[in-house]
Design a protein around this motif. Sequence first.
Motif, mmCIF file in Angstrom:
data_model
loop_
_atom_site.group_PDB
_atom_site.id
_atom_site.type_symbol
_atom_site.label_atom_id
_atom_site.label_comp_id
_atom_site.label_asym_id
_atom_site.label_seq_id
_atom_site.Cartn_x
_atom_site.Cartn_y
_atom_site.Cartn_z
ATOM 1 N N ALA A 73 0.843 -1.204 0.000
ATOM 2 C CA ALA A 73 0.000 0.000 0.000
ATOM 3 C C ALA A 73 0.877 1.253 0.000
ATOM 4 O O ALA A 73 0.594 2.243 -0.693
ATOM 5 N N THR A 74 1.977 1.189 0.772
ATOM 6 C CA THR A 74 2.898 2.328 0.804
ATOM 7 C C THR A 74 3.447 2.600 -0.589
ATOM 8 O O THR A 74 3.449 3.741 -1.074
ATOM 9 N N TRP A 75 3.903 1.505 -1.216
ATOM 10 C CA TRP A 75 4.410 1.616 -2.589
ATOM 11 C C TRP A 75 3.357 2.241 -3.500
ATOM 12 O O TRP A 75 3.643 3.165 -4.257
ATOM 13 N N ALA A 76 2.153 1.722 -3.400
ATOM 14 C CA ALA A 76 1.082 2.163 -4.290
ATOM 15 C C ALA A 76 0.799 3.646 -4.085
ATOM 16 O O ALA A 76 0.654 4.420 -5.054
ATOM 17 N N LEU A 77 0.775 4.071 -2.830
ATOM 18 C CA LEU A 77 0.449 5.477 -2.549
ATOM 19 C C LEU A 77 1.527 6.407 -3.101
ATOM 20 O O LEU A 77 1.229 7.429 -3.721
ATOM 21 N N LEU A 78 2.784 6.038 -2.875
ATOM 22 C CA LEU A 78 3.857 6.918 -3.353
ATOM 23 C C LEU A 78 3.872 6.950 -4.890
ATOM 24 O O LEU A 78 4.082 7.998 -5.503
ATOM 25 N N THR A 79 3.625 5.785 -5.499
ATOM 26 C CA THR A 79 3.563 5.754 -6.954
ATOM 27 C C THR A 79 2.408 6.622 -7.455
ATOM 28 O O THR A 79 2.546 7.359 -8.445
ATOM 29 N N TRP A 81 9.339 16.264 -7.161
ATOM 30 C CA TRP A 81 9.176 15.200 -8.169
ATOM 31 C C TRP A 81 10.429 14.332 -8.207
ATOM 32 O O TRP A 81 10.355 13.110 -8.209
ATOM 33 N N GLY A 82 11.594 15.009 -8.218
ATOM 34 C CA GLY A 82 12.863 14.285 -8.268
ATOM 35 C C GLY A 82 13.048 13.415 -7.030
ATOM 36 O O GLY A 82 13.528 12.281 -7.125
ATOM 37 N N ALA A 83 12.632 13.940 -5.870
ATOM 38 C CA ALA A 83 12.791 13.163 -4.635
ATOM 39 C C ALA A 83 11.969 11.892 -4.718
ATOM 40 O O ALA A 83 12.442 10.803 -4.345
ATOM 41 N N VAL A 84 10.736 12.004 -5.230
ATOM 42 C CA VAL A 84 9.895 10.803 -5.348
ATOM 43 C C VAL A 84 10.513 9.852 -6.364
ATOM 44 O O VAL A 84 10.633 8.648 -6.108
ATOM 45 N N ALA A 85 10.939 10.394 -7.522
ATOM 46 C CA ALA A 85 11.476 9.547 -8.588
ATOM 47 C C ALA A 85 12.713 8.805 -8.101
ATOM 48 O O ALA A 85 12.788 7.568 -8.198
ATOM 49 N N ILE A 86 13.672 9.547 -7.551
ATOM 50 C CA ILE A 86 14.904 8.897 -7.080
ATOM 51 C C ILE A 86 14.583 7.925 -5.952
ATOM 52 O O ILE A 86 15.118 6.820 -5.888
ATOM 53 N N GLY A 87 13.649 8.327 -5.065
ATOM 54 C CA GLY A 87 13.261 7.468 -3.944
ATOM 55 C C GLY A 87 12.686 6.158 -4.434
ATOM 56 O O GLY A 87 13.046 5.076 -3.943
ATOM 57 N N THR A 103 13.827 3.241 3.314
ATOM 58 C CA THR A 103 14.118 4.096 2.155
ATOM 59 C C THR A 103 12.869 4.811 1.641
ATOM 60 O O THR A 103 12.853 6.027 1.420
ATOM 61 N N LEU A 104 11.821 4.021 1.473
ATOM 62 C CA LEU A 104 10.596 4.563 0.902
ATOM 63 C C LEU A 104 9.999 5.641 1.804
ATOM 64 O O LEU A 104 9.538 6.688 1.336
ATOM 65 N N VAL A 105 10.046 5.374 3.117
ATOM 66 C CA VAL A 105 9.480 6.334 4.074
ATOM 67 C C VAL A 105 10.271 7.640 4.026
ATOM 68 O O VAL A 105 9.709 8.734 4.006
ATOM 69 N N ALA A 115 9.420 9.483 0.910
ATOM 70 C CA ALA A 115 8.083 10.075 1.004
ATOM 71 C C ALA A 115 8.117 11.302 1.909
ATOM 72 O O ALA A 115 7.517 12.341 1.608
ATOM 73 N N ALA A 116 8.859 11.207 3.022
ATOM 74 C CA ALA A 116 8.910 12.324 3.960
ATOM 75 C C ALA A 116 9.569 13.542 3.329
ATOM 76 O O ALA A 116 9.063 14.664 3.412
ATOM 77 N N VAL A 117 10.718 13.308 2.673
ATOM 78 C CA VAL A 117 11.441 14.425 2.057
ATOM 79 C C VAL A 117 10.582 15.068 0.966
ATOM 80 O O VAL A 117 10.435 16.291 0.900
#
Lengths: 564, 608
Positions: free
Chosen positions: A287-293, A327-333, A345-347, A350-352
Amino acid sequence: MHKYFRTLGLLVVLASTGAMAAESLAAETPASQPAWAALDLDAARALPVQYGGRVMPLDTLARQVVWQVTGRQSLQGLDPVRLLLAWTWQGQAWRDQPIVLVGAPDLQEKIGLAADGKRFSHAELVANQPLMQLMAMNTAADGPAQESALRRNAQQVGARLDLLAQAFSGRLIRLVPSKDAHGTWATVDQPLTTLTEADRTRVKAAFEKMRDGFLTANPAGFAGGAQELTGALAQVQAPAGVNPSLISLEVRYNQLRPFRLGWVLACLAMALGLIELGWPKRPLRYATWALLTAGFVALNAGIVMRWSFAGHAPLATMYESLVFMGWGAVAIGLVTATVAQLRSTLVIAAAVATAILILADTAPVDSVASPLIPVLRNTMWLTYHVLTIMLAYSAFALAMGVGHVQAARLAYRPTDTDRAQQTGRLLYGMLIVGCVFLAAGIIFGAVWANKSWGRYWGWDPKETWSLITLLGYMAILHGRLVGWIRSFGLAISSIVCFQLVVMTYYGVNFVLGQGRHSYGFSSGGQLWIGLYVAAETAFMLWMWAVRNRTPKAGLHEASSEAAL
Amino acid sequence: MTLAIRQHLTRLGRSLASLRLAVVVLGTLAMVLAAATIYESKYGSPAAQRDIYQAAWFDLLLLLLGLNVVASAVVRWPWSPKLAGFAITHLAILMILGGCLSTRWLGVTGRVTIQEGGQENTVIQDPWVIRAAGHDGAALAEAQVPIQEPPRSPMKTHFSLANQAYQLEILRYLPDVEAKMQLVEGSPEDPAGILVEIQQPDGSDPHGPGMHGPGMQHWLLVDDTTRWALRSAGFSLFAASHYTAPAAPTTLPAKGTLVVTIDGQDHDVGVEQATAGPVAIGDGGTTLQVKEYYDRAVVMQKGKLREDPDKPMNPAVVVELTHDGKKERRTVFARFGDIRGMHGASGGDAVRLSLRHSMVADAGMKVVLVPQPGGWVLYEQKDARLLQQIPVQPGTPVTLQGMPVSLVISRQMPHARPGYLVTEKKDGDPANPQPAMEVQLTGPAGQQRDWLIWSQPAMFAAGKHALQLTFQRKQVSLPFTLRLDRFEMEQYPGTNMPAMYRSRLKVLDERQSEQRTAVIEMNKPLEYDGWSFFQSSYSLNGRQRVSILSASKDPGQPIVYWGSAMLILGTVIIAIQRLKAQYRGAAKTATTTAARVTSKKTVGADHA
């Protein structure tokens, strides 16, 4: 011990983002709504008007005008379109309403306004003699800094009053194209237009029907009038290059607010990810993955939409570059999280990303999509240069985020070397990625500078500071090879060096205010940035103190990657 | 011995190659640069450029970085394929540093300013120079002596021009001055000069309408009846080496005579004769025709003249002058001389015109001061009649008979020449200062001390021929000429927000048979003959639009570009190598965690 801290940290993060989210999303509840507050605005929103050098939907015009006059995105819970129409057709009733932002206590005291208010009425401000005198004075004239700040504030208030006066007189809603492609469009009431007599009558009748429908709160009349007006104008606007699908795209962008959606989704991903860290469950992780995506998709959609209707890559203003940094933070993350073993890592990503995007959304920077100034036109280097630089900043922001986790981990759980190694690798990877992007971005900037200014390097403050940033990070990476900097040092350095990024990105434009990157100059925010730097300093000192209290044994790692 | 030296060298090479040095240099450079930007925001960009970025010690710091890069690459020779990224990156840094140096030493950057319709081939650079120009018999020679900005003083430099050596000494520099032309002490061959004060005993305005205010002072130079004399309607005051009594009411023709001065040679032309058709003057192909004549001229808008019978006598002619193949119109007044620029033309100084007219020549008041051993003699003449002739001592007032004023010589100089009275300005406009320096030029034929005011040429006599010195920015001439056909400013529709600046030009190149048409826009430079031109700025000169282009010729650029491309390639290779190593390391960790933890503990203990 560490469990307690993790819970505390989670609570603090959740509470603060929740509070910020609530503040930026909440609208003031109105005391009593006027009759026209319930009218359906859909047709009116999409009316193409000329403003600020381009053709935009009435919706965007209204948002800009309301933002510029009041300093808020909406007032009394009313939609900006509704407000603008009310100002246009009911000007008299609004002259005495406290809607014009002053918001400068010094100025208010100087010109005898109530010190506790922020907004004042048009009538009151126009009648204020000291204010008018201050507005007439030359800002550039010498004098104490305080004086010129007063004058500058007064002139900003003057610009707001002028804009509101234009709204009152109906001059803002310019619907009729001019003959000349570069000319000023006309309002429906102006006689000199491209319209034939028959069209003029139709347009006028439709506009009046819309107005009467608005003033009498007649839904059918208002919406019908707006539709008729759109139809009547379509034939003359089409030759003037108005593309109705781009106009409706912009309306949809305004309604959707994809960048806000982006951080809301990232914020949810962060919350879910935090829960998952303490209570590992596979569905939660997915779910975390899905939300960030989903957040990433929203950001991409927003960028594509904005790029289409603005006609240029959305990389020209502070707001747009902040969005790209998020956008870059999400993409690189997202990419890193597939490779890195570190579960958090994902958290962290997402936080940054959430922090950056909330900053873009709530900071008082202009979010208007306006035409490009000449030096930014005619060139793809704008896209290459700003995009690579922003990706570098994203990577450094992520490194800074990871640095916090690593510093805390080494301070509080010095025995968990496995985790520390994983985190250290992630941190090192982020720093390397950031340096590659920054070096490329600086070079692209140099190539562009050579194309547009005739020199590739001129020690312009922005250039110099970006080089300082690169040198700072290079010093860390080389220092790590020598063995001067180890895991804890790398974590702390990633935080320290991020202050260089802040200086380059914000400080050069807002504090130094010099050089040729003048299109980004502004002021304000010093307090917040100061608080941020102070908080980081406190954090680092705290971690350092905690770490020094714990026994030393077992802390040092061999820097095995050191040898070339 | 040699062994010892070799050991030393090896040690030196190793420390130069060391990573520690790299970290120290990187950190120092970062801190220096940070300080530099703060310095810049405090003292401005020129100061930061001069004191830091262009300073020798800064170059040394960069050189140290370069040496470190070289040494670190050399000690790792021979390079294994693993070191490809390292080698490429470090070579790239060297190329960038080297390219920057060649840009700085060999590159030229500056500005070209062209008016719409005008043409230009001069590139004005940033550095300050003193330009010395002079004739060596036939040829024109020029030298540009570099000057620090701001100049240090006192400072001596040397230059040679037309095979003569000169020494230029900067005695004093002032960053912003008010410069007023007046008479200063001259050399023995210069004529005498005096400062005369006109006083009014009864407090009324002594000069009559059209003249300067009361109580004014005026410098007079002997035998200079135009610049260093006082001339106005009905009154003239000048100094002369001798006094000629007025001739019997005049022999001049009714419309007067034009005196045409070419290269110091006077030619008389009757106005009536020149009205009929062009008259040849001298044998240099110069011709002159009188187009308009007025007895009582009144100046209208745009420099047009009109006859007004109610106004006092003011004879004037408008002439068409052809000199050096160029045709220009000039207006000449009998009372005021040749008014330059009245027709927008920037008429050169090669030809001077004056109009002698019977109605003006000896009409009204005329006061002439003639030097005598031990004092001066004042001749006062009214309407061609001598009123008085009395000796005058400096400091003693003399009352005029034809006018209710008195004159006093308040200063006198046995030898005077025009020069600047320079006063330092403390509260001037910081954006537009007028710097000045006092210099002393020593040449084979003597020396001269004088002020040089920014961009104002001054004549110096220290060599065989006179030199013209100008304190200005360094200039380079292009081997071709740019002509600006049009400068365009576009705005976004319905606003005054600038959308584009565009210069439409022609490149005039004598070496080419065809003219090239070019358009320069923002981000669209013109490349021609190794030069690049960029739209930089614009200004408005009245209704004329002036385009300001930046120009550069940069041999270092390709080196920097190749270096940059290699830098990107190298860092990407290194990054991939490192990230891969991380990944591999991670895979290893999973299997050998326990062993590593133990080994690390040992290392940790060592350090502790």
